[in-house]
Design a protein around this motif. Structure first.
Motif, PDB file in Angstrom:
ATOM      1  N   GLY B  51       0.815  -1.218   0.000  1.00 20.15           N
ATOM      2  CA  GLY B  51       0.000   0.000   0.000  1.00 20.15           C
ATOM      3  C   GLY B  51       0.842   1.259   0.000  1.00 20.15           C
ATOM      4  O   GLY B  51       0.376   2.332   0.386  1.00 20.15           O
ATOM      5  N   LYS B  52       2.077   1.164  -0.476  1.00 17.39           N
ATOM      6  CA  LYS B  52       2.990   2.308  -0.456  1.00 17.39           C
ATOM      7  C   LYS B  52       2.474   3.456  -1.314  1.00 17.39           C
ATOM      8  O   LYS B  52       2.367   4.590  -0.852  1.00 17.39           O
ATOM      9  N   SER B  53       2.145   3.150  -2.558  1.00 19.41           N
ATOM     10  CA  SER B  53       1.695   4.215  -3.462  1.00 19.41           C
ATOM     11  C   SER B  53       0.420   4.858  -2.937  1.00 19.41           C
ATOM     12  O   SER B  53       0.263   6.081  -2.976  1.00 19.41           O
ATOM     13  N   THR B  54      -0.476   4.027  -2.461  1.00 20.00           N
ATOM     14  CA  THR B  54      -1.751   4.551  -1.965  1.00 20.00           C
ATOM     15  C   THR B  54      -1.518   5.462  -0.764  1.00 20.00           C
ATOM     16  O   THR B  54      -2.149   6.518  -0.639  1.00 20.00           O
ATOM     17  N   LEU B  55      -0.608   5.080   0.102  1.00 20.07           N
ATOM     18  CA  LEU B  55      -0.349   5.887   1.294  1.00 20.07           C
ATOM     19  C   LEU B  55       0.287   7.227   0.913  1.00 20.07           C
ATOM     20  O   LEU B  55      -0.097   8.276   1.426  1.00 20.07           O
ATOM     21  N   GLY B  87       3.993   1.173 -12.941  1.00 17.18           N
ATOM     22  CA  GLY B  87       2.585   1.284 -12.576  1.00 17.18           C
ATOM     23  C   GLY B  87       2.324   2.043 -11.288  1.00 17.18           C
ATOM     24  O   GLY B  87       1.180   2.272 -10.922  1.00 17.18           O
ATOM     25  N   ASN B  88       3.382   2.441 -10.584  1.00 17.65           N
ATOM     26  CA  ASN B  88       3.149   3.132  -9.305  1.00 17.65           C
ATOM     27  C   ASN B  88       2.346   4.408  -9.479  1.00 17.65           C
ATOM     28  O   ASN B  88       1.567   4.791  -8.629  1.00 17.65           O
ATOM     29  N   ARG B  89       2.580   5.048 -10.600  1.00 20.73           N
ATOM     30  CA  ARG B  89       1.987   6.353 -10.798  1.00 20.73           C
ATOM     31  C   ARG B  89       0.462   6.297 -10.862  1.00 20.73           C
ATOM     32  O   ARG B  89      -0.217   7.278 -10.559  1.00 20.73           O
ATOM     33  N   SER B 186      -5.225  -0.277   7.469  1.00 25.83           N
ATOM     34  CA  SER B 186      -5.834  -0.439   8.788  1.00 25.83           C
ATOM     35  C   SER B 186      -7.336  -0.166   8.755  1.00 25.83           C
ATOM     36  O   SER B 186      -7.876   0.527   9.599  1.00 25.83           O
ATOM     37  N   ASP B 187      -7.966  -0.711   7.745  1.00 30.09           N
ATOM     38  CA  ASP B 187      -9.418  -0.643   7.687  1.00 30.09           C
ATOM     39  C   ASP B 187      -9.927  -2.058   7.814  1.00 30.09           C
ATOM     40  O   ASP B 187     -11.026  -2.402   7.443  1.00 30.09           O
ATOM     41  N   ASN B 188      -9.076  -2.890   8.374  1.00 32.41           N
ATOM     42  CA  ASN B 188      -9.231  -4.325   8.334  1.00 32.41           C
ATOM     43  C   ASN B 188      -9.090  -4.840   9.755  1.00 32.41           C
ATOM     44  O   ASN B 188      -8.288  -4.324  10.521  1.00 32.41           O
TER      45      ASN B 188
ATOM     46  N   VAL C 434      -9.600  -9.404  -4.864  1.00 32.43           N
ATOM     47  CA  VAL C 434      -9.602  -8.205  -5.698  1.00 32.43           C
ATOM     48  C   VAL C 434      -8.697  -7.143  -5.075  1.00 32.43           C
ATOM     49  O   VAL C 434      -7.955  -6.456  -5.763  1.00 32.43           O
ATOM     50  N   GLU C 435      -8.763  -7.050  -3.763  1.00 29.79           N
ATOM     51  CA  GLU C 435      -7.962  -6.049  -3.079  1.00 29.79           C
ATOM     52  C   GLU C 435      -6.470  -6.269  -3.330  1.00 29.79           C
ATOM     53  O   GLU C 435      -5.725  -5.323  -3.539  1.00 29.79           O
ATOM     54  N   ILE C 436      -6.054  -7.521  -3.332  1.00 30.81           N
ATOM     55  CA  ILE C 436      -4.634  -7.744  -3.613  1.00 30.81           C
ATOM     56  C   ILE C 436      -4.365  -7.933  -5.103  1.00 30.81           C
ATOM     57  O   ILE C 436      -3.232  -8.148  -5.507  1.00 30.81           O
TER      58      ILE C 436
HETATM   59  N1  LIG Z   1      -8.045  -2.268   2.235  1.00 30.49           N
HETATM   60  C1  LIG Z   1      -7.038  -1.494   1.837  1.00 30.49           C
HETATM   61  N2  LIG Z   1      -6.408  -1.801   0.699  1.00 30.49           N
HETATM   62  C2  LIG Z   1      -5.390  -1.010   0.315  1.00 30.49           C
HETATM   63  C3  LIG Z   1      -4.971   0.113   1.066  1.00 30.49           C
HETATM   64  N3  LIG Z   1      -3.938   0.681   0.444  1.00 30.49           N
HETATM   65  C4  LIG Z   1      -3.703  -0.048  -0.665  1.00 30.49           C
HETATM   66  N4  LIG Z   1      -4.587  -1.078  -0.740  1.00 30.49           N
HETATM   67  C5  LIG Z   1      -4.680  -2.076  -1.783  1.00 30.49           C
HETATM   68  O1  LIG Z   1      -3.475  -2.796  -1.852  1.00 30.49           O
HETATM   69  C6  LIG Z   1      -3.056  -2.984  -3.201  1.00 30.49           C
HETATM   70  C7  LIG Z   1      -1.677  -2.420  -3.427  1.00 30.49           C
HETATM   71  O2  LIG Z   1      -1.688  -1.024  -3.201  1.00 30.49           O
HETATM   72  P1  LIG Z   1      -0.489  -0.097  -3.695  1.00 30.49           P
HETATM   73  O3  LIG Z   1      -0.669   1.240  -3.094  1.00 30.49           O
HETATM   74  O4  LIG Z   1      -0.338  -0.182  -5.155  1.00 30.49           O
HETATM   75  O5  LIG Z   1       0.712  -0.849  -2.983  1.00 30.49           O
HETATM   76  P2  LIG Z   1       2.263  -0.689  -3.231  1.00 30.49           P
HETATM   77  O6  LIG Z   1       2.926  -1.081  -1.978  1.00 30.49           O
HETATM   78  O7  LIG Z   1       2.565   0.662  -3.768  1.00 30.49           O
HETATM   79  O8  LIG Z   1       2.482  -1.779  -4.333  1.00 30.49           O
HETATM   80  P3  LIG Z   1       3.795  -1.999  -5.246  1.00 30.49           P
HETATM   81  O9  LIG Z   1       4.288  -0.654  -5.658  1.00 30.49           O
HETATM   82  O10 LIG Z   1       3.272  -2.811  -6.378  1.00 30.49           O
HETATM   83  O11 LIG Z   1       4.751  -2.740  -4.388  1.00 30.49           O
HETATM   84  C8  LIG Z   1      -4.120  -2.320  -4.041  1.00 30.49           C
HETATM   85  O12 LIG Z   1      -4.961  -3.303  -4.508  1.00 30.49           O
HETATM   86  C9  LIG Z   1      -4.815  -1.390  -3.110  1.00 30.49           C
HETATM   87  O13 LIG Z   1      -6.171  -1.206  -3.433  1.00 30.49           O
HETATM   88  C10 LIG Z   1      -5.684   0.416   2.275  1.00 30.49           C
HETATM   89  O14 LIG Z   1      -5.425   1.371   2.992  1.00 30.49           O
HETATM   90  N5  LIG Z   1      -6.709  -0.432   2.600  1.00 30.49           N
END
Ligand SMILES: Nc1nc2c(ncn2[C@@H]2O[C@H](COP(=O)(O)OP(=O)(O)OP(=O)(O)O)[C@@H](O)[C@H]2O)c(=O)[nH]1
Ligand SMILES: [Mg+2]
Lengths: 138, 433, 556
Positions: B51-55, B87-89, B186-188, C434-436
Motif C-alpha cells: 500500500g505504499k503508493s496509496t499511502l 505502474g506506481n503512478r 488499517s481498515d481491516n 480483488v484487493e490484492i
Molecule cells: N483495504 C485497503 N487496501 C489497500 C490500502 N492501500 C492499498 N490497498 C490495496 O493494496 C493494493 C496495493 O496497493 P499499492 O498502493 O499499489 O501498494 P504498493 O505497496 O505501492 O504496491 P507496489 O508498488 O506494487 O509494491 C491495491 O490493490 C490497493 O487497493 C488500504 O489502505 N486499505
C-alpha cells in the motif's frame, strides 16, 4: 552474445494512457507491457485520464512519446484537446492514438498532428517499430 | 535551453524544467547544484503491494497546498530486456495536475540495493528545486532495499495486516531500518493484531538499539484515509527534531557517499558495455575473469601485453612451455616481420615466442648478436598516438610509423633510447569493429 | 471382461492399427489443445465420460440442472431476444427500441453512456466529450420516462447494464412506473449491479470496494422484499473474457463473485438464502469456440447448483438454478473484413442456444468500428431468429448432452474452474482477492499471452493473421447526433431549476446521513432523492463525499 546488458542507461520513457472515461484497458495494458519488454520504460497512467493530466504527466516524466487508447468514440473531442494543450505547453512530444477509430476520423486525427493511429488487430510488432522510429531508438 | 536558465527555472518550481534537469542528471551530467538541506526526504518501503503508493497519495493529498511535494516512485526494470512497466503512478495520477506536486517514475535499472545513481541525482535536483517533502517509494524487495537508509531522513516501513508469523518473516531487513512503522490497510480487523505484534517487536528493539529517536508504530489506511493526519503530524514533528539536532545535515554526508558509490556502479557498467573485447577474451579463455576485471577497472593505463623471447627452434621451445603446464596457442607466420610466432597464455599476460623465418630478419640478427633471450616487452595502450607523442616528448626514438600487426596497430621504441630495452606499443583491434 | 475394458481394448487397437499409421502418412497439421491449454485427444469415447448419468447430468429442471433449468426449455418458451442498445439522447434510443420491437425483439437492454454509468451529469467537465457516445444519457428522471415513452413497462422485461449507479437507475425506473400507475411489485427486469467485476475488469466503479459492496448488497436486500420479480444483480463473466480471461477464468471468477455476494447479503442483512437467491442472475460471453462454450454453460449450471445447495444450504430448487444472459463476444469481432463477423456471431449465438441461455444479445458486425446502425442491429436480431425458427436446434433439449466430447469438456472445464474457486477461497474470498489484485493480474497475464499467441500465429483469426486484405472496409457507420448532447444538458438543467428545492435538499441530506450510518439500507434514501428530482450526479456526488472515490489499481 547476451553476456551483458547496459542496465544503467536511461531508456526512452513512454506514457501510455487511457484518455476519457472508458474503462477498456486490455489493449493499453498489453501494449504497455509489450513496449516494456521491448526495452522501454513505460509509465502506465491507468484509466480515466484527462488530456491535461496526460500532458502534465508527460512533462513531469520528460517522456519521449505519448500513446493514448480510446474506445468510447470520444476520440475527436479528447485528442483535439490533447493536441491543443501540447501546443500551448510548448512541448514537442509525438502522440500515438489507438482504439476504435473509423477511417474518416483517423485522417482527421492525423491532420491534427497525431503521429499514427492504430485500430484493433494491429500487430504489436508494428507498434513497437513505429515507437522506436518516433523516439529515435535503434 | 541553457543550463543557467534551466537552473533558474528549476528554483521557481517549473516542473518542465525540473523534469529536464532530472533527465540530464540521470544521463550523468554533473550539475552545479549547491545542496542546502531544506527537504524532508521520506523513504517509503515495505513488501510489494503493502500500500505504499496509496499511502503516499493520501498523504500528499492532505498536506497543505502551499507546501511543495515531490514524489519519486521506483519500479523494477526487467533484468532481461532492461525495460520497465511503471505502474506506481496510477495510484497517484489524480495529484498530477496539482501545482504543488511533482511526480516522477524511475526504473531500478540494475541490481544494486534497489536504488541507482539517477535516484540520488534526482533527489539533489528536487531539493534544489525547493521541495518541502520528497517521498521516495522503493520497490520494496526486502533485503535489497536497504540503500534507502542512506538518502532518506525518515524511513516509513509499511506492514500490511499480517499474521504474527508473517511479521517475524519480515523482521530481517525491513524491520531494522524503520523510523516509523505504519500498519497499512488499517481498515481491516487483522490490522489491530498486527499493530500489537509490531508494538511488542519495536519495544524489544528499542532496548537493543540506542539513540535519540525511538521508532514508533502508527495505523493508517491510505485507501479510506484513516490515520493520515496523524501520520503527517508525526512526520512533521520528526522533521523539526532532525533540523534542530543537526541530523539533517549529517544525512547529506551519507547521501553523497551513496551517490559516489552508485555513480561508480554506473561507470562500471558503462565501461563493461564498452569493453566487449575483454568479455570476448574471457569467453575465449584468453584472459582470466579476474584479470579482465582488473583491466576493466584500470582502463586507460598501459598494461603489460606480452614479453617476447627470441628462440632458435620454436617447436622445442613450445614443447618446454607445454611441459610447464601452460596453455600454448597456435603458431602464426607473420611475413612482414619475418617471424613465426606463438603465444603462451598466462592469466595476467602472455609470453610470445619468436623464431626468425629468414636470416635477414630482425630477430635473426638479434639471435646472432645476443643469443636466445628476452627480445622485447610489449605494452598495450589505449591511445597509441597520445603515447607516441609522450614518448617523443621524452626524447625517445620511435622506430617506425605505426603499422598493422597480428592483433592491432603496433610500433616500437628503440632500445638505444630506452636503457637497452626494445619496447613494443600495441593498440589492440576493438573486436567488434 | 466388462464393457469398459472391451472398449478400452478396441480403442487401443484402433490407435495402433488405424490412427497411428494414418498419421504417419499425413501428420496432424497443428497441435490440438483447448483454449485454456489442455490437450485434446483425436477421439472421445465412453471412456472419457463418468458413468453417473443421474448424478452429474440428470433431467432438465432437476438438480444439478446440467441439461437445463426448465423441464421443457425452448419447446415452451424461446430465450428472450434482447439486443443491447442505447445511444445519444433518450428520444433517439426510444425510437431504436420501438424499431427493434417491431422487428421481433422480445426484451429490452439499455446501454448507458459513460457519464451515466459513472454518476456524472452531462454538463460535468469530464462528462462532456462522452455524453451519448457508448450509450444513452439518462441523468435524471424525465430522460428515463422518455426512454420508455409508449412502451408498456408492466409487460416487457428490461435489462439495465448499470453498476456503480445501479440504485439511481433502478430508482428512476421505479419512479417512472409509479407515475404511470404501475405497482413496482410487477416490474420485471434486471440491473447488472455487479461491482466486483468492475474492479476486476470493466473499470466503471466509483466508490472504494467496501462501500461499493454495501451499495450493491443493499439493493439486493431491498428488491428481495419490494420488487419480487426483479433481478437485482447480473453476476457477470462476460467482461472478464473481454478483458482477456480464459474460459475457465471467466467461469471461476463469476462463481467466486456469486459466492461473495451471497455471503455479503447473508452476513449483512441476515436474509435466508432461499429468500433472495432465486433473484440472482448471470451474464456470460460466447466466443466462436462452439463446443467449449456449450460445455462452459453446462458446467456453470452444475457448479452453481452444487455451490448453492452444498455451501449455502439452499433448499428451494429455484435458488440453485442459474439463469443467464449471453452476449456474443465483442473481443472476437474484427475491424478487418467486418462482414465476416456475421459468421462468427452466428456460431457464437448457436453456442448460447445449445448451452441453454435464457436471454441473448448478438453483436452487430460493425461493432469493432463503431456503434451499430439500424441495419446492422436488425441483421443481428435476424441471426437469433434464424437459429430459433429455421435451424431446428431447439427441437430437443440439450441436444449435445451425451456427446462424449461435450461431456468430457464439461467435466474438464468444471474441474479447472473449481481449482481457481478453491484458490480464491484460500485468499479469503473474492473481495479480498480483488484487493490484492489476484484476478486482475491473472486476467492481464492471460490477455498478454493470448496476444502473443495471435502474433505467433498459434491462434488463427481470419482477416487479422490469416487471409489478410490490404483494402479498408467500406461500410456505413453509425454517428451519434451531436444535437443529442445539447439536449441532454438542457434537460438536466431544466430539471434542476424546476423542482421543489426544499424536498430535494431534505432528501439529499437524509441520504448523506444514511450513507454515514453503516447499518442503514441506502436504497430507500436514493429512491427518495430521485423522487425529489435529484440528478444522478447529485446523488453520487453525495456518496462520493461521504465514501470517497476509488483509485484504480496499479495492476498489469
Ligand atoms: N483495504 C485497503 N487496501 C489497500 C490500502 N492501500 C492499498 N490497498 C490495496 O493494496 C493494493 C496495493 O496497493 P499499492 O498502493 O499499489 O501498494 P504498493 O505497496 O505501492 O504496491 P507496489 O508498488 O506494487 O509494491 C491495491 O490493490 C490497493 O487497493 C488500504 O489502505 N486499505
Ligand atoms: Mg506502488
Amino acid at each position: 552474445m547476451a553476456v551483458q546488458l547496459i542496465m544503467h542507461m536511461p531508456r526512452p520513457k513512454i506514457i501510455i494512457a487511457k484518455l476519457g472515461l472508458d474503462g477498456h484497458d486490455r489493449g493499453a495494458k498489453v501494449i504497455a507491457r509489450a513496449l516494456a519488454e521491448a526495452g522501454f520504460e513505460v509509465v502506465y497512467t491507468g484509466i480515466r485520464q484527462t488530456p491535461s493530466q496526460v500532458v502534465e504527466t508527460a512533462i513531469q516524466e520528460d517522456a519521449k512519446l505519448i500513446g493514448v487508447s480510446i474506445l468510447s468514440g470520444s476520440h475527436m473531442e479528447l485528442v483535439s484537446e490533447l493536441m491543443k494543450i501540447i501546443k500551448e505547453r510548448g512541448v514537442d512530444i509525438p502522440v500515438l492514438v489507438g482504439g476504435i477509430i473509423p477511417p474518416e476520423d483517423r485522417d482527421a486525427l492525423l491532420k491534427m498532428g497525431v503521429a499514427a493511429v492504430y485500430g484493433p488487430g494491429t500487430p504489436l510488432r508494428e507498434i513497437i517499430d513505429i515507437v522506436k522510429k518516433l523516439v529515435g531508438a535503434s | 535551453m541553457d543550463l543557467g536558465d534551466l537552473l533558474k527555472r528549476v528554483q521557481n518550481w517549473d516542473k518542465l524544467a525540473i523534469a529536464k534537469l532530472i533527465t540530464l542528471a540521470e544521463e550523468g551530467v554533473e550539475l552545479p547544484l549547491e545542496t542546502q538541506r531544506r527537504s524532508h526526504v521520506i523513504g517509503v518501503t515495505g513488501p510489494p503491494g503493502a500500500g505504499k503508493s496509496t499511502l503516499i497519495y493520501s498523504m500528499a493529498r492532505k498536506i497543505p497546498q502551499d507546501r511543495k511535494i515531490a514524489i519519486l516512485a521506483i519500479d523494477p526494470s526487467s533484468p532481461f530486456t532492461g525495460g520497465s512497466f511503471m505502474g506506481n503512478r496510477i495510484r497517484m495520477q489524480e495529484l498530477t495536475s496539482r501545482p504543488n506536486i511533482y511526480i516522477r517514475s524511475m526504473a531500478t535499472r540494475g541490481i544494486h540495493g534497489g536504488l541507482n545513481y539517477a535516484t540520488t541525482a534526482a533527489i539533489n535536483v528536487l531539493e534544489y528545486a525547493g521541495a518541502d517533502y520528497i517521498f521516495l517509494e522503493t520497490v520494496g524487495a526486502g533485503q535489497s532495499d536497504t540503500d534507502v537508509k542512506y538518502v532518506a531522513d525518515t524511513i516509513l516501513v509499511l506492514v500490511p495486516p499480517l499474521s504474527g508469523d508473517e511479521i517475524q518473516a519480515l523482521k530481517s531487513g525491513l524491520m531494522e531500518i524503520g523510523d516509523i512503522y505504519v500498519v497499512s490497510k488499517s481498515d481491516n480487523q487483522i490490522a489491530e493484531s498486527t499493530y500489537r505484534d509490531l508494538m511488542s517487536m519495536i519495544d524489544m528493539m528499542k532496548e537493543v538499539k540506542s539513540g535519540s529517536w525511538k521508532p514508533i508504530v502508527v495505523k493508517a489506511s491510505g485507501l479510506y484515509g484513516y490515520g493520515i493526519d496523524d501520520l503527517i503530524k508525526v512526520i512533521d514533528d520528526r522533521f523539526r527534531e532532525l533540523m534542530s539536532n543537526g541530523k539533517l545535515n549529517e544525512a547529506l554526508i551519507s547521501r553523497r557517499a551513496l551517490e559516489m558509490r552508485l555513480y561508480a556502479y554506473d561507470l562500471l557498467e558503462k565501461s563493461l558495455s564498452e569493453r566487449k573485447d575483454l568479455v570476448k577474451d574471457v569467453v575465449n579463455g584468453r584472459l582470466s575473469p579476474q584479470e579482465a576485471a582488473r583491466r576493466l577497472l584500470n582502463a586507460g593505463k598501459p598494461r603489460l601485453d606480452h614479453v617476447a623471447i627470441a628462440v632458435k627452434n620454436l617447436d622445442t621451445a613450445i614443447e618446454k612451455f607445454r611441459k610447464l603446464g601452460l596453455r600454448v596457442g597456435e603458431p602464426m607466420i607473420i611475413e612482414e616481420q619475418g617471424v613465426k610466432v606463438v603465444m603462451v597464455w598466462l592469466s595476467n599476460t602472455r609470453i610470445e615466442l619468436l623464431e626468425p623465418l629468414n636470416p635477414g630478419s630482425n630477430v635473426a640478427r638479434f639471435l646472432e648478436s645476443k643469443g636466445e633471450g628476452i627480445h622485447h616487452i610489449a605494452l598495450e595502450v589505449d591511445d597509441l598516438d597520445e603515447f607516441i607523442k609522450r614518448a617523443r616528448g621524452a626524447g625517445l626514438i620511435i622506430t617506425d610509423a605505426p603499422s598493422r600487426g597480428a592483433e592491432g596497430i603496433v610500433t616500437f621504441i628503440h632500445p638505444r633510447s630506452l636503457n637497452g630495452v626494445l619496447l613494443e606499443l600495441v593498440k589492440h583491434h576493438v573486436l567488434n569493429e | 471382461m466388462g464393457n469398459t475394458e472391451k472398449i478400452k481394448e478396441k480403442y487401443d487397437e484402433w490407435v495402433r492399427e488405424f490412427l497411428l499409421p494414418a498419421l504417419k502418412k499425413v501428420p496432424e497439421w497443428r497441435k490440438f489443445i483447448t483454449s485454456f491449454g489442455v490437450g485434446i485427444r483425436p477421439l472421445h469415447t465412453p471412456l472419457d465420460v463418468r458413468d453417473d448419468y443421474l448424478g452429474i447430468l440428470g433431467f432438465p429442471g432437476e438438480y444439478p440442472f446440467t441439461r437445463g433449468i426448465y423441464p421443457s426449455m425452448y419447446r415452451s418458451r424461446l430465450w428472450t431476444f434482447r439486443e443491447y442498445s442505447g445511444f445519444g439522447s433518450p428520444e433517439d434510443t426510444n425510437k431504436r427500441y420501438k424499431f427493434l420491437i417491431s422487428q421481433g425483439q422480445t426484451g429490452l437492454s439499455v446501454a448507458f453512456d459513460l457519464p451515466t454509468q459513472l454518476g456524472l451529469d452531462p454538463d460535468h467537465e469530464l462528462a462532456y466529450p462522452e455524453v451519448g457516445k457508448v450509450g444513452v444519457s439518462i441523468p435524471e428522471i424525465i430522460s428515463m420516462s422518455i426512454l420508455f415513452d409508449n412502451i408498456d413497462i408492466s409487460k416487457i422485461t428490461t435489462s439495465f447494464t448499470i453498476n456503480a449507479t445501479a440504485a439511481e437507475i433502478l430508482a428512476m425506473y421505479v419512479t417512472v412506473a409509479e407515475s404511470r400507475g404501475i405497482d413496482k411489485a410487477v416490474l420485471d427486469g434486471t440491473i447488472q449491479n455487479d461491482i466486483l467485476k468492475e474492479f476486476i475488469a470493466r473499470n466503471l466503479y466509483i466508490y472504494p470496494p467496501l462501500h461499493s459492496m454495501r451499495y450493491a448488497t443493499d439493493i439486493i436486500a431491498y428488491t428481495s422484499k419490494n420488487l419480487p420479480k426483479w433481478h437485482p444483480i447480473s453476476i457477470s463473466g462476460y467482461h472478464f473474457r473481454e478483458a482477456g480471461a480464459t474460459v475457465v477464468q471467466e467461469l471461476a471468477f463469476t462463481l467466486a463473485d456469486a459466492i461473495e455476494y451471497t455471503n455479503w447479503v447473508i452476513n449483512r442483512w441476515k436474509i435466508n438464502v432461499d429468500d433472495f437467491a432465486p433473484s440472482l442472475s448471470f451474464f456470460f460471453t460466447a466466443t466462436t469456440n462452439l463446443f467449449e462454450e456449450v460445455a462452459k454453460f453446462r458446467a456453470a449450471r452444475r457448479l452453481y447448483a452444487r455451490i448453492m445447495r452444498e455451501r449455502f444450504g439452499a433448499k428451494k430448487p429455484e435458488s440453485m438454478k442459474m439463469k443467464f444472459h449471453v452476449q456474443t463476444s465483442g473481443a472476437a469481432l474484427t475491424a478487418q473484413q467486418p462482414e465476416v463477423n456475421i459468421i462468427r456471431t452466428t456460431l457464437q449465438a448457436l453456442a448460447a442456444v445449445l448451452g441453454g441461455a435464457q436471454s441473448l444479445h448478438v453483436n452487430a458486425f460493425d461493432e469493432a468500428l463503431s456503434l451499430p446502425t439500424e441495419k446492422s442491429v436488425k441483421l443481428a436480431l435476424r441471426v437469433q431468429q434464424v437459429i430459433a425458427y429455421e435451424s431446428g436446434v431447439i427441437d430437443s433439449i440439450d441436444p449435445l448432452g451425451g456427446s462424449y466430447y461435450i461431456e468430457w469438456l464439461t467435466d474438464t472445464i468444471e474441474e479447472e474452474a473449481m481449482k481457481i474457486i478453491d484458490y480464491v477461497d484460500s485468499l479469503g474470498g473474492m473481495a479480498k482477492a480483488v484487493e490484492i489484485g489476484y484476478p486482475q493480474r491473472a486476467i492481464a497475464e492471460s490477455a498478454y499471452q493470448y496476444q502473443r499467441m495471435v502474433e505467433e500465429g498459434r491462434i488463427s483469426i481470419i482477416g487479422v493473421n490469416m487471409f489478410r486484405e490490404e483494402e479498408e472496409p467500406h461500410i456505413e457507420l453509425h454517428r451519434v447526433d451531436p444535437v443529442s448532447r445539447e439536449r441532454s444538458i438542457r434537460r438536466v438543467r431544466e430539471v434542476r431549476e424546476n423542482r421543489n428545492r426544499e424536498a430535494w435538499e431534505g432528501a439529499l441530506n437524509r441520504l448523506r446521513r444514511a450513507a454515514d450510518k453503516e447499518d442503514e439500507n441506502i436504497f430507500p434514501y436514493i429512491l427518495s432523492a430521485i423522487r425529489a428530482r435529484a440528478t444522478i450526479g447529485e446523488v453520487s456526488g453525495v456518496l462520493r463525499d461521504v465514501w470517497g472515490e476509488h483509485k484504480p489499481l496499479s495492476i498489469y
